[in-house]
Design a protein around this motif. Structure first.
Motif, short mmCIF file in Angstrom:
data_model
loop_
_atom_site.label_atom_id
_atom_site.label_comp_id
_atom_site.label_asym_id
_atom_site.label_seq_id
_atom_site.Cartn_x
_atom_site.Cartn_y
_atom_site.Cartn_z
N LEU A 141 0.90 -1.31 -0.28
CA LEU A 141 -0.15 -0.10 -0.16
C LEU A 141 0.70 1.74 0.11
N THR A 142 1.98 1.34 1.42
CA THR A 142 3.01 2.19 1.34
C THR A 142 4.02 1.64 1.63
N ALA A 143 4.93 2.55 1.14
CA ALA A 143 6.46 1.80 2.40
C ALA A 143 7.15 3.76 2.08
N ASN A 144 8.53 3.00 3.41
CA ASN A 144 9.13 4.69 3.38
C ASN A 144 10.07 4.68 2.66
N ALA A 145 10.70 6.19 2.41
CA ALA A 145 12.00 6.23 1.64
C ALA A 145 12.86 5.78 1.68
N LEU A 146 13.48 4.82 2.79
CA LEU A 146 14.47 4.43 3.05
C LEU A 146 13.87 2.66 2.16
N THR A 147 13.22 2.28 2.35
CA THR A 147 12.61 1.23 1.68
C THR A 147 12.50 0.91 0.34
N HIS A 148 11.98 2.22 0.42
CA HIS A 148 12.69 2.76 -1.43
C HIS A 148 14.42 2.31 -2.23
N LYS A 149 15.09 3.28 -1.37
CA LYS A 149 16.68 3.26 -1.57
C LYS A 149 16.68 1.66 -1.04
N ILE A 150 16.32 1.63 -0.92
CA ILE A 150 17.04 -0.35 -0.26
C ILE A 150 17.08 -1.23 -0.91
N PHE A 151 15.93 -1.84 -1.72
CA PHE A 151 14.88 -2.65 -2.26
C PHE A 151 14.14 -2.09 -3.35
N GLY A 152 14.02 -0.73 -3.87
CA GLY A 152 14.05 0.12 -5.05
C GLY A 152 12.28 -0.90 -4.84
N ASP A 153 11.78 -0.61 -6.37
CA ASP A 153 10.40 -0.97 -6.09
C ASP A 153 9.67 -1.69 -6.03
N VAL A 154 9.29 -1.98 -5.03
CA VAL A 154 8.55 -3.40 -4.07
C VAL A 154 7.26 -3.43 -4.54
N ARG A 155 6.53 -3.72 -4.60
CA ARG A 155 4.82 -3.86 -5.37
C ARG A 155 4.37 -5.48 -4.61
N SER A 156 4.76 -6.05 -3.48
CA SER A 156 4.29 -6.40 -2.56
C SER A 156 5.54 -7.22 -1.88
N LEU A 157 4.91 -8.05 -0.96
CA LEU A 157 5.76 -9.19 0.16
C LEU A 157 6.87 -9.85 -0.30
N ARG A 158 6.55 -10.35 -1.29
CA ARG A 158 7.40 -11.08 -1.89
C ARG A 158 8.36 -10.51 -3.04
N ASP A 159 8.68 -9.26 -3.07
CA ASP A 159 9.75 -8.62 -3.30
C ASP A 159 10.65 -8.59 -2.56
N TYR A 160 10.81 -8.90 -1.41
CA TYR A 160 11.10 -8.72 -0.35
C TYR A 160 12.61 -9.57 -0.95
N PHE A 161 12.37 -10.96 -0.83
CA PHE A 161 13.00 -11.74 -0.10
C PHE A 161 13.13 -12.74 -1.32
N CYS A 162 15.34 -13.52 -1.16
CA CYS A 162 15.48 -14.38 -2.41
C CYS A 162 14.22 -15.71 -2.91
N ASP A 163 13.99 -16.08 -1.36
CA ASP A 163 13.56 -17.46 -1.73
C ASP A 163 11.65 -17.28 -1.37
N ASP A 164 10.91 -17.03 -2.72
CA ASP A 164 9.46 -17.49 -2.98
C ASP A 164 8.75 -17.91 -2.17
#
Length: 509
Positions: free
Chosen positions: A174-197
Motif C-alpha cells: 500500500l505504501t512504503a517509506n523512503a528508506l525502503t525504496h532506497k534499499i529495495f527499489g520498486d517493491v510491489r508486494s511482500l514477495r519482492d523482499y525475499f530471495c526465496d519465494d
C-alpha cells in the motif's frame, strides 16, 4: 526550457510585481504554457514541479492557498528544502512518474512551517524541452477528519531510519517509506523482499498464528542478497478499519547493537542504583557499631577514673564485640562485591551431587527431611554462581528455622520457557508479606541488629547473581506456613539430553 520561465532584469522591471514590491527581485518567472490558463481558476489545487531543479514552476490559485504563497512569483522562487530521507522519497517518486505511473497518496506538507494534510495525485507533465516533471492535483484534508496522532505516526514512519511498509493481507504493498525504496527499489508486494519465494508464505502463516512475527531472512536489496531482520504485525487500517500488515526491516547487526546498548544501559542504571544503596547501607551499618564503640569507650574511661575495674572490663568487652561485628560487616561488603562478579568455568553439573555437597556445607541436620523433584538431573552451566545462589537459599532455610531438627526442605528443578527453574521450599516460620521485597535488599534482616543471625547480604547476593544471568528470583511465604524461594536460570550452553528423574521424599543422611 529555462528561458521559458526565467526573465531578464529588464523584462522584470515592466511587471506589476515591481510596483507592488519594489524592494524584492524574483530570479525565476512562472512557467507559461497555453493549457495553464484553463487550470488557473479550477477549485482543485494544481501545480507543476520541475523535478530536476527541485522547484515549483507553476500553480493555480487553489494551490497558492495550500502553499500559503503571497503570489505565484513568490512560490516559484521558493526552494523546496528537503531532508536526505525526503530527497530519497522524491527520487523514487520521480522514477515511478517517469515510468508513466500515476501515484495517489496522503501527505503532510509544511509550507512556511505549517503542517497541511493533503490528498494528492501525481502524474507526468511534459516540458517543451521534452523533460518530464510532476503534474500534481491536490485537495486539502480537514484536520479534524483524521486523528492528529495518526498523522504524526505516519510522518515518523515515512522518515524513520529503518525500512517500513504497509501491505494488504494478500501481500500487496500500500505504501512504503523512503528508506525502503532506497534499499529495495520498486517493491510491489511482500514477495519482492525475499530471495526465496516461499518466505512470503512463512510470514503470512506466522501472522495467522499470532498478531506479530519476527525472523531473519535472506532478502534481495539493490546491492544484492543480504540478511535482514523482518518484523511484521497485524493492525487495523486507521482509514478503512480493515486489517493491514505493518512491516519493518533492518540490518540485524543494528538490532543486535541496539539490544546490546539497551542491556548495557539497563545494567549501568542498575549498577548506579546498587552503588547508591550500597553506600547508604555501608554508612548506616558501619555507623551503628562505631557509635556503640564510642559510647562504651566513654563509659570505660569513666569507670577507670572511678576505679571500677569490673565495669571497665565489661565496657571494654562490649567495645571488642562491636569492633568484631564491624570487621564482620566489612568482610560481608567484600564478599558481596566479589561474589556477584565471580563466574567460573562452564561445566557439566550433576545436580544431585551438587545438592548433596551444598547440604553438607549448610550443616543440614541428619534428622531433617529432604525432598527432591529433579526433572533435569544434569545441567551444562556455570557452576560457581549457581552454587552460591543455592547455598544462600539452603543456608537461610536451615539458619532461620525455629526447629531445625524437624526441618523439611523441598528442592525442585524443571524447565520452563527456555529457562531452568529452581524452587527451594521449607516448613519454617515463614515471612510476612510486607517483608517480601525488603529481604532482597542489602543488609536487611528480619531481626534487630543485636539479634541478627547474619549480615543480611545473602539474599541480596543471590538476587544480583540471578539477575546478572538474565533470571528472576521471588519468594512466596506466609507467617507460620514456611517459605518458597524460586528463581530462573538460563540454559547457558544448553541442557544435556538425559532422561528425567523424579525422586520420592526421602530422609537426609
Amino acid at each position: 526550457m529555462e528561458a521559458s520561465y526565467r526573465t531578464s532584469v529588464s523584462d522584470w522591471m515592466d511587471t506589476d510585481i515591481v510596483r507592488k514590491a519594489p524592494s524584492r527581485m524574483f530570479r525565476y518567472k512562472p512557467l507559461d504554457a497555453p493549457e495553464l490558463s484553463a487550470w488557473k481558476e479550477l477549485q482543485t489545487a494544481i501545480w507543476i514541479t520541475d523535478a530536476d531543479k527541485r522547484r515549483i514552476v507553476w500553480a493555480n490559485e487553489a494551490a497558492l492557498e495550500i502553499w500559503r504563497a503571497d503570489s505565484l512569483e513568490e512560490l516559484v522562487n521558493r526552494p523546496l528544502r528537503m531532508s536526505d530521507t525526503a530527497e530519497q522519497t522524491f527520487i523514487h517518486l520521480h522514477e515511478r512518474v517517469m515510468a508513466g505511473e500515476k501515484i495517489r497518496s496522503l501527505r503532510t506538507l509544511y509550507p512556511k512551517g505549517q503542517p497541511t494534510l493533503i490528498e494528492m495525485l501525481v502524474g507526468q507533465y511534459l516540458f517543451p524541452d521534452d523533460r518530464v516533471g510532476f503534474l500534481v492535483e491536490a485537495r486539502p484534508v480537514a484536520q479534524d477528519a483524521i486523528d492528529p496522532s495518526v498523522l504524526r505516526n505516519a510522518d515518523a514512519a515515512r522518515y524513520a531510519p529503518i525500512c517500513m511498509a504497509i501491505h494488504t493481507l494478500n501481500g500487496a504493498i500500500l505504501t512504503a517509506n523512503a528508506l525502503t525504496h532506497k534499499i529495495f527499489g520498486d517493491v510491489r508486494s511482500l514477495r519482492d523482499y525475499f530471495c526465496d519465494d516461499t518466505d512470503e508464505q512463512r510470514v503470512l502463516d506466522g501472522l495467522n498464528k499470532a498478531e506479530g512475527f519476527v525472523s531473519d531472512f535472506e532478502v534481495l536489496t539493490r546491492r544484492g542478497p543480504a540478511i535482514y531482520s523482518l518484523q511484521a504485525k497485524l493492525l487495523p487500517d486507521p482509514v478503512t478499519g480493515e486489517q493491514i500488515i505493518i512491516v519493518s526491516l533492518q540490518d540485524p547487526s543494528v538490532r543486535l547493537e541496539n539490544e546490546r546498548l539497551s542491556i548495557l544501559n539497563h545494567s549501568l542504571t542498575r549498577s548506579n542504583e546498587e552503588l547508591s544503596q550500597f553506600a547508604s547501607a555501608a554508612s548506616h551499618d558501619l555507623k551503628t557499631p562505631l557509635v556503640a564503640i564510642e559510647t562504651h569507650a566513654h563509659f570505660a574511661v569513666e569507670s577507670l577514673q572511678a576505679n571500677d575495674t569490673e565495669d571497665c572490663r565489661v565496657q571494654l568487652e562490649m567495645v571488642r564485640k562491636r569492633a568484631k561485628r564491624m570487621r564482620w560487616l566489612l568482610d560481608e561488603f567484600l564478599n558481596y562485591a566479589r561474589d556477584v562478579q565471580e563466574k567460573g568455568a562452564l561445566s557439566e553439573v550433576d545436580v544431585h551431587q551438587l545438592l548433596h555437597d551444598l547440604l553438607e556445607w549448610a550443616s543440614f541436620p541428619e534428622s531433617g527431611e529432604l525432598r527432591l523433584e529433579i526433572e533435569l538431573p544434569f545441567l551444562k552451566t556455570y557452576l560457581t554462581p549457581l552454587k552460591k545462589v543455592l547455598l544462600n537459599l539452603i543456608n537461610n532455610a536451615v539458619k532461620h528455622h525455629n526447629n531445625s531438627d524437624n526441618i523439611v526442605l523441598t528442592i525442585r528443578l524443571w524447565e520452563e520457557h527456555g529457562f531452568v527453574v529452581f524452587s527451594v521450599a521449607d516448613n519454617g516460620p515463614g515471612i510476612d508479606k510486607v517483608q517480601h521485597q525488603r529481604i532482597f535488599e542489602m543488609f536487611k534482616t528480619l531481626y534487630p541488629s543485636d539479634e541478627a543471625r547474619g549480615a543480611g547480604v545473602g539474599l541480596a547476593i543471590a538476587r544480583r547473581i540471578v539477575e546478572l544471568h538474565g533470571g528472576e528470583i521471588s519468594v512466596r511465604s506466609h507467617k507460620g506456613l514456611g517459605s518458597t524461594f524460586q528463581f530462573t536460570w538460563p540454559k547457558e550452553e544448553g541442557i544435556s539430553s538425559y532422561s528425567s528423574t523424579n525422586l520420592a521424599a526421602r530422609p537426609w543422611g
